[in-house]
Structures are given as C-alpha cells and as structure tokens.
Scaffold this active site. Structure first.
Site, PDB file in Angstrom:
ATOM      1  N   GLY A   7       0.831  -1.216   0.000  1.00 27.75           N
ATOM      2  CA  GLY A   7       0.000   0.000   0.000  1.00 27.75           C
ATOM      3  C   GLY A   7       0.855   1.250   0.000  1.00 27.75           C
ATOM      4  N   GLY A  65      -0.562   4.663  -1.163  1.00 30.18           N
ATOM      5  CA  GLY A  65      -1.709   5.236  -0.445  1.00 30.18           C
ATOM      6  C   GLY A  65      -1.252   6.376   0.456  1.00 30.18           C
ATOM      7  CD  GLN A  66      -3.963   9.846   4.889  1.00 34.97           C
ATOM      8  OE1 GLN A  66      -4.486  10.938   4.771  1.00 34.97           O
ATOM      9  NE2 GLN A  66      -4.347   8.968   5.805  1.00 34.97           N
ATOM     10  CG  ASP A  67      -1.703   5.681   6.723  1.00 35.25           C
ATOM     11  OD1 ASP A  67      -2.117   6.833   6.570  1.00 35.25           O
ATOM     12  OD2 ASP A  67      -2.193   4.882   7.549  1.00 35.25           O
ATOM     13  CD  GLN A  87     -12.616  -1.258  -0.104  1.00 39.01           C
ATOM     14  OE1 GLN A  87     -12.309  -0.050  -0.230  1.00 39.01           O
ATOM     15  NE2 GLN A  87     -13.580  -1.649   0.680  1.00 39.01           N
ATOM     16  CD  GLU A 100     -15.103   2.041  10.766  1.00 38.02           C
ATOM     17  OE1 GLU A 100     -16.046   1.331  10.430  1.00 38.02           O
ATOM     18  OE2 GLU A 100     -15.253   3.177  11.244  1.00 38.02           O
ATOM     19  CE1 TYR A 139     -10.701  -1.138   5.956  1.00 36.79           C
ATOM     20  CE2 TYR A 139     -11.761  -0.266   7.927  1.00 36.79           C
ATOM     21  CZ  TYR A 139     -10.640  -0.416   7.140  1.00 36.79           C
ATOM     22  OH  TYR A 139      -9.448   0.155   7.525  1.00 36.79           O
ATOM     23  CE  LYS A 148      -7.646  -2.854   7.232  1.00 42.33           C
ATOM     24  NZ  LYS A 148      -6.187  -2.763   7.142  1.00 42.33           N
ATOM     25  NE  ARG A 153      -8.601   9.717   5.214  1.00 42.70           N
ATOM     26  CZ  ARG A 153      -8.801   8.458   5.571  1.00 42.70           C
ATOM     27  NH1 ARG A 153      -8.288   7.470   4.862  1.00 42.70           N
ATOM     28  NH2 ARG A 153      -9.477   8.177   6.663  1.00 42.70           N
TER      29      ARG A 153
END
Ligand code: NAP
Ligand code: F7E
Length: 343
Positions: free
Chosen positions: A8, A11-13, A81, A125, A147, A151, A182
């Site tokens: 990933g 992605g943002q992180d 995702q 979450e 999700y 997770k 983001r």
C-alpha cells in the site's frame, strides 16, 4: 542499513511512512498493483528513491517474491480496500484483500524470513458499535461493516502468528487519520476539496450523509511514526493510536469553511438539515441520503495512553493545523486545476 517492505506504498500512509523510513536511511521497497496506466499515486515525488515490486495481497506467490527481492527486515502491511462504504458493495474483495491477504503476507514472511518484523494496519472500525468510551487495547470489538469484520480477522491472525510461530508481529489500532494526501471519497478530504471548490466558484454545494457521526481525527504523518516505533521495541505488542478528542462531521464542516473565510449556520434537522453561508444566505451544505451507510459507527474516541507511555509516541500536528493544511492545499490544487482548464 535496514530493508523495509511497504504494502500500500502509494496510499496516504504509505507515502508518509516511505518519507520517514528514507529519512532514517532504510532501503524502501514498495508493493504496487499493476494498472493499465502507470500511477505512483502519493509517492510520485519520491519514486526514484523507492524500489517498486508488482504484487497483490490476494496472490501469495507475488508476496513470496516480494519478500525474496526485498530481503525485508521489516514489513509494514498497509494495503487494503480501505473505504468502509465500498465494503458493502465489494464484501468479497474486501475480505480477500483485508483479511486473507494478511495471512498471505504472514505466510510469505514465515517462508522467506521468520525473523522479519511485521506491522499490521488494524483500525478503530473494529470497535464499531462501541462497548466502552473511550476505547483502548482492552475494549471488546464489535465491527459494523464488512471492512471492520475483515480487519478484525487480520488483527487476530496477526496476534495468532505471534503466539503460534513466535513471529514479531504488531498491530496498530489506529483511529482515523487524515491529511493532504487523503483519498477524496473520505469525508474530511471530500469536505476540504469541496470547500475549496465552493470558495473558488467551481462548486455550488457540499452534499453529505450523517453529520452527527463522531470521529477521533489525527494527522497521518504523526501516525506513521507510531508504526515505526512499534517495530523498534524489544517485544511485539498491539497499540491504540488516537488523539483522545472526538468531533462530529458537522464540526469538521464548520471549521473547514471558516478556514476558507466562510461562516456556516446550520438549521433544520434530519434529511432537511442545511448549512447556509451567514453572509449571503446561500445554501452550501445539504444532506443526501445516498451517503448514509447500512450500519453506522456513531462514535469513536481512543486513548493513546499505552502508545505514549511505552513507545514515547507524541502527536505534533493539532486538529486545527491539520484542517488548515488540508484546506490550504486544496485551495492551491483547485486554483491549479482552474488555470489548467484555461490553457
Ligand atoms: P489508502 O490511501 O486507501 O491506501 C490503500 C493502499 O492499499 C493503496 O496503495 C492501494 O493500492 C493498496 N491496495 C489495495 N488493494 C490492494 C491489493 N489487492 N494488493 C496490493 N495493494 C492493494 O489507505 P490509508 O489511509 O493509507 O490506510 C493505510 C492502511 O491503514 C489501510 O490498511 C487502512 O485500512 C488502514 N487504516 C487506515 C486508517 C485511516 O484513517 N487512514 C485508520 C486505521 C487503519 P491502489 O492504489 O492500487 O488501490
Ligand atoms: O467516514 C460520515 C460517515 O469515510 C467518516 C477509513 O480510513 O477510518 C476511515 O473510515 C464518517 C462516517 O471514514 C459522508 O458515515 C457523512 O461516519 O471518512 P469516512 P471512516 O468510515 O471512519 C477508519 C478508522 C478506517 O480504518 C478506514 O479505512 O463520516 N459521513 N457524510 C460521510 N463519509 C463519507 N465518506 N462521505 C460522506 O459524504
């Protein structure tokens, strides 16, 4: 010099973590998915410093290859995702990537280098319909979306491989973290991007779902430092990373508009709630039921005490500074877009 493998990475992180690890002198390897158009996403600006490997969380062979090529000492599994709303539309893909994908990565580590340290991107979450306020490492889980459920599997399999095989695996239970990179479908960036468009005259209105929903929002740049700290400890463990403050989506909207010089006044309730520009009376915020979710996580509020005490982790970017940075960045990006359209 240590080798790190980041899933990933675009992605943002992944982008903020890559910057941090490069600064620390790591060789950074990153997993990308093959796309029809080559796209480095959030790491475009540092792409020459990263070793890219094409792989996919659903393809264990590609992850074994990635472990062989990178000779990783540390793996940061950030691939997912990650959009909760999409997890109802693509529940199977979400489970294959966010749940089984974790086992694929752990098996690749176990096969190639069981001494490699592993970070799992777990999430608030998993607390979902919260069983205690605030939430910490001991709060029972109650996920509310495909999700969150996927997770939670990733979280437990990470713990299970630590206990079963003695792997050095850590889960960071990170609360919402945002920033200038983001994705625009997440509520904070959707707000700051639309506020910028309204301010610059290229959008009329911001349409949202549940304004009462409460989140504990921090900045991604601070949160990736916690990931790295977890893998520098003598013993693997799980940590909550949060700010300890929760705010409604409505409060975020209000502050974001203020940062662009617009004062919003809310009136009405439920589907009829609106937000008007105090100066002009124009309706700038409306409710659109299409943004409501089949099951909502009403409130998240985390306690970062353990991370602060054991990791020495501290937050450097305040909520106010984060919103300011996001609005100013989006104003600059939208201005560029407007100039480009004139060419
Ligand atoms: P993000 O911006 O959505 O990035 C997700 C990354 O995963 C992207 O690089 C994406 O690549 C990659 N990916 C998706 N499916 C993949 C697959 N099948 N194989 C390989 N790569 C795949 O997410 P983020 O905000 O940086 O979050 C990073 C991680 O932390 C995620 O696991 C997320 O669930 C978790 N998390 C996030 C937050 C938060 O508030 N940001 C909080 C707690 C936990 P493409 O570009 O190819 O799609
Ligand atoms: O929604 C409400 C929505 O999509 C936040 C991911 O990074 O954090 C993120 O998940 C809240 C929800 O993030 C709109 O109903 C209202 O209550 O920005 P979000 P999320 O679902 O909290 C966790 C920790 C993760 O792990 C995830 O990967 O805002 N909301 N109106 C809206 N949300 C969106 N997206 N769009 C709206 O129009």
């Amino acid at each position: 010099m240590k080798n790190a493998l980041i899933t990933g990475i675009n992605g943002q992180d992944g982008s903020f973590l890559s910057e941090l690890l490069l600064e620390k002198g790591y060789n950074v390897y990153g997993i990308l998915r093959r796309k029809s158009v080559v796209d480095y996403g959030n790491v475009e600006h540092i792409k020459d410093k990263i070793h890219f490997i094409y792989a996919d969380m659903t393809d264990v062979v590609s992850l074994i290859n990635a472990m062989k090529i990178s000779q990783a000492d540390e793996v940061y599994n950030l691939a997912a995702q990650s959009f909760v709303a999409t997890s109802w539309e693509q529940p199977i893909a979400t489970a294959e990537i966010d749940a089984v994908g974790v086992t694929n990565m752990l098996e690749a580590i176990r096969t190639i280098n069981p001494k490699c340290k592993y970070y799992q991107a777990s999430t608030s979450e998993m607390f979902g319909k919260v069983q205690a306020i605030p939430q910490d490492e001991n709060t029972p889980f109650y996920p509310r979306s495909p999700y969150g459920v996927a997770k939670l599997y990733g979280h437990w399999i990470t713990k299970n491989y630590r206990e079963s095989f003695g792997l050095f695996t850590c889960s960071g239970i990170l609360f919402n973290h945002e920033g200038e990179r983001r994705g625009k479908e997440f509520v904070t960036r959707k707000i700051t991007d639309t506020v910028a468009r309204i301010k610059l005259g290229v959008a009329d209105c911001l349409e949202l779902g549940n304004l009462d929903s409460k989140r504990d929002w921090g900045h991604s740049k601070d949160y990736v430092r916690a990931m790295w700290l977890m893998l520098q400890q003598d013993e693997p463990d799980d940590y909550v990373v949060a700010t300890g403050v929760t705010r409604t989506v409505r409060e975020f909207v209000d502050i974001a508009f203020k940062k662009a010089g617009i004062d919003i006044e809310f009136s009405g309730s439920g589907l009829d709630e609106i937000g008007k520009d105090k100066a002009t009376g124009k309706v700038l915020v409306k409710i659109n039921p299409k943004f409501f979710r089949p099951a909502e996580v009403e409130l998240l509020l985390g306690t970062p005490k353990k991370a602060e005490e054991k990791l020495g982790w501290t937050r450097e970017i305040s909520f106010d500074e984060m919103v300011e940075r996001m609005v100013q960045t989006d104003l600059a990006l939208v201005r560029k877009e407007i100039e480009y359209a004139k060419l």
